[in-house]
Design an enzyme around this catalytic site. Structure first.
Site, PDB file in Angstrom:
ATOM      1  CG  HIS A  55     -52.719  24.403  -6.205  1.00 43.97           C
ATOM      2  ND1 HIS A  55     -53.755  24.023  -5.391  1.00 43.97           N
ATOM      3  CD2 HIS A  55     -52.664  23.467  -7.178  1.00 43.97           C
ATOM      4  CE1 HIS A  55     -54.302  22.923  -5.854  1.00 43.97           C
ATOM      5  NE2 HIS A  55     -53.661  22.552  -6.938  1.00 43.97           N
ATOM      6  CG  ASP A  57     -55.606  27.363  -4.333  1.00 35.82           C
ATOM      7  OD1 ASP A  57     -54.534  26.889  -4.745  1.00 35.82           O
ATOM      8  OD2 ASP A  57     -56.571  27.594  -5.076  1.00 35.82           O
ATOM      9  CG  ASP A  88     -55.849  19.115  -6.420  1.00 36.75           C
ATOM     10  OD1 ASP A  88     -54.815  19.742  -6.682  1.00 36.75           O
ATOM     11  OD2 ASP A  88     -56.931  19.322  -6.991  1.00 36.75           O
ATOM     12  CD  GLU A 124     -54.811  24.539 -10.153  1.00 37.52           C
ATOM     13  OE1 GLU A 124     -54.858  24.023 -11.274  1.00 37.52           O
ATOM     14  OE2 GLU A 124     -55.573  24.194  -9.246  1.00 37.52           O
ATOM     15  CD  GLU A 125     -58.004  23.172  -6.988  1.00 40.56           C
ATOM     16  OE1 GLU A 125     -58.735  23.176  -7.983  1.00 40.56           O
ATOM     17  OE2 GLU A 125     -57.380  22.167  -6.592  1.00 40.56           O
ATOM     18  CD  GLU A 153     -52.441  20.497  -9.798  1.00 43.98           C
ATOM     19  OE1 GLU A 153     -53.162  19.667  -9.191  1.00 43.98           O
ATOM     20  OE2 GLU A 153     -52.608  21.723  -9.718  1.00 43.98           O
ATOM     21  CG  HIS A 341     -61.353  18.759  -6.806  1.00 50.04           C
ATOM     22  ND1 HIS A 341     -61.710  19.739  -7.712  1.00 50.04           N
ATOM     23  CD2 HIS A 341     -60.039  18.976  -6.541  1.00 50.04           C
ATOM     24  CE1 HIS A 341     -60.641  20.486  -7.991  1.00 50.04           C
ATOM     25  NE2 HIS A 341     -59.618  20.031  -7.288  1.00 50.04           N
TER      26      HIS A 341
HETATM   27 ZN   LIG Z   1     -54.469  20.954  -8.024  1.00 49.90          ZN
END
Ligand SMILES: [Zn+2]
Length: 368
Positions: A55, A57, A88, A124-125, A153, A341
């Site tokens: 992903h 995003d 990520d 995805e997030e 991931e 994150h």
């Molecule tokens: Zn991810």
């Protein structure tokens, strides 16, 4: 940030087209959700089709002032690449694309046999409604199939090569609602306090669910909120609620888990309590990728590049692997997840080099 693409997929499209991939771009939409851009690229028409998923995003940066490097600049400082998505997982996508392009260049512009594909989503997030789920359906409707998938991931814990994720726990959310009778706190005999009942049921539901399985840690039920919403000091409320989440392993299905907890509540209530469960729909089923030739191939490639024997893990939250597993076996292997994150998300540049080499080795071995 989801659902904004910021030009990420257009950039990727350019790079992949240049490497010889047929690139498809599609926007999926559904009422009540933001439209999401997605990408499917493939080189080769034969089987086996090795697909890389990821992903573009990212989650929001939070307080940008707290970052020592701007979250959207991709600055390299002290041999680390900083930015939201570095780990990520734009970093993982970049490594796979570099590995595939290098492999193709070394093999006359196409895979020795079979096909290489990329499934890349822009959500995805967030709610993940207009992303990988629909992308997989779109590809299936074209009559294309996948044989094996690497999801990029961040899977590693401390150092590149230490961990492959080979499955994920399921996740189920529910609310327990106990109903009593409202009354004056000084006359409890005339009321029925649902908080007493809720405490009884919570205790019963917190008993262990299992003691783990071959590839999973024990399942866990965690209460996340207890809500009465009573602003009055002398009032016994009529209702009390508790929300909980269960991370469950392959010893359960969602249906069996619901039945088990409803039985436990019934036994604890002993006919004295009025209660109900409100289960939220969940698309996060438990799954495990059984060890076999593909896992062995990936582990061998990792060992050859990093010198480490990766652990097969099923810890952590859910990922898009929960959708991919319905189409083909999927392993997750990417960067080291420590800063994902968080403020100052970053990866050592050396890890990007290592991950590219691992993907390159996996591709090489897969099509050998
Ligand atoms: Zn991810």
């Amino acid at each position: 940030m989801t659902p904004e693409d910021g030009g990420a997929l257009a950039y990727l499209q350019g790079v992949l087209a240049k490497a010889g991939f047929a690139v498809h771009r599609m926007t999926f939409a559904e009422p009540g959700t933001a439209p999401i851009e997605n990408l499917y690229a493939r080189i080769g028409t034969e089987k086996p089709n090795l697909v890389f998923a990821g992903h573009t995003d990212v989650v929001p940066p939070g307080d940008e002032a707290a970052w020592h490097h701007p979250p959207f600049a991709g600055e390299i400082a002290g041999e680390r690449l900083y930015g939201r998505g570095a780990v990520d997982m734009k970093g993982g996508i970049a490594c796979f694309v570099a590995a595939a392009a290098d492999y193709l260049a070394a093999n006359g512009g196409k895979p020795k046999r079979g096909s290489i594909s990329l499934l890349i989503t822009g959500d995805e997030e967030s709610v993940a409604v207009n992303g990988t789920v629909k992308l997989l359906q779109w590809v299936a409707e074209r009559g294309e199939t996948f044989d094996h998938c690497i999801l990029g991931e961040p899977s590693n814990v401390e150092t590149p090569g230490d961990t492959i994720k080979a499955g994920r726990r399921g996740s189920l959310n529910g609310t327990l609602i106990v109903t009593g009778r409202q009354g004056h706190v000084a006359y409890p005999d005339r009321a029925d306090n649902p908080i007493r009942g809720l405490v009884t049921l919570i205790a019963a539901l917190q008993a262990p669910l299992d003691d783990g399985s071959a590839q999973f840690a024990p399942s866990n039920l965690e209460f996340t909120s207890i809500d009465v919403g009573n602003p009055t000091v002398n009032l016994i409320p009529a209702e009390a609620r508790a929300r909980f989440n269960i991370r469950y392993n392959d010893r359960h299905t969602q249906a069996a888990l619901k039945t088990l907890l409803e039985q436990r509540a019934r036994a604890a209530a002993a006919g004295r309590l009025h209660y109900a469960f409100d289960w939220q729909p969940s698309n996060a089923d438990v799954f495990v990728t059984k060890p076999g030739p593909f896992t062995e191939l990936a582990a061998a490639a990792i060992a050859e590049v990093t010198g480490l024997k990766p652990k097969l893990s099923t810890t952590g939250g859910t990922s898009d692997a929960r959708f991919i597993k319905d189409y083909c076996p999927v392993l997750e292997f990417g960067l080291v997840g420590q800063t994902m994150h968080s403020v100052d998300e970053c990866t050592p540049v050396a890890d990007l080099v290592t991950l590219t080499a691992v993907y390159r080795r996996i591709i090489e071995k897969y099509f050998a």
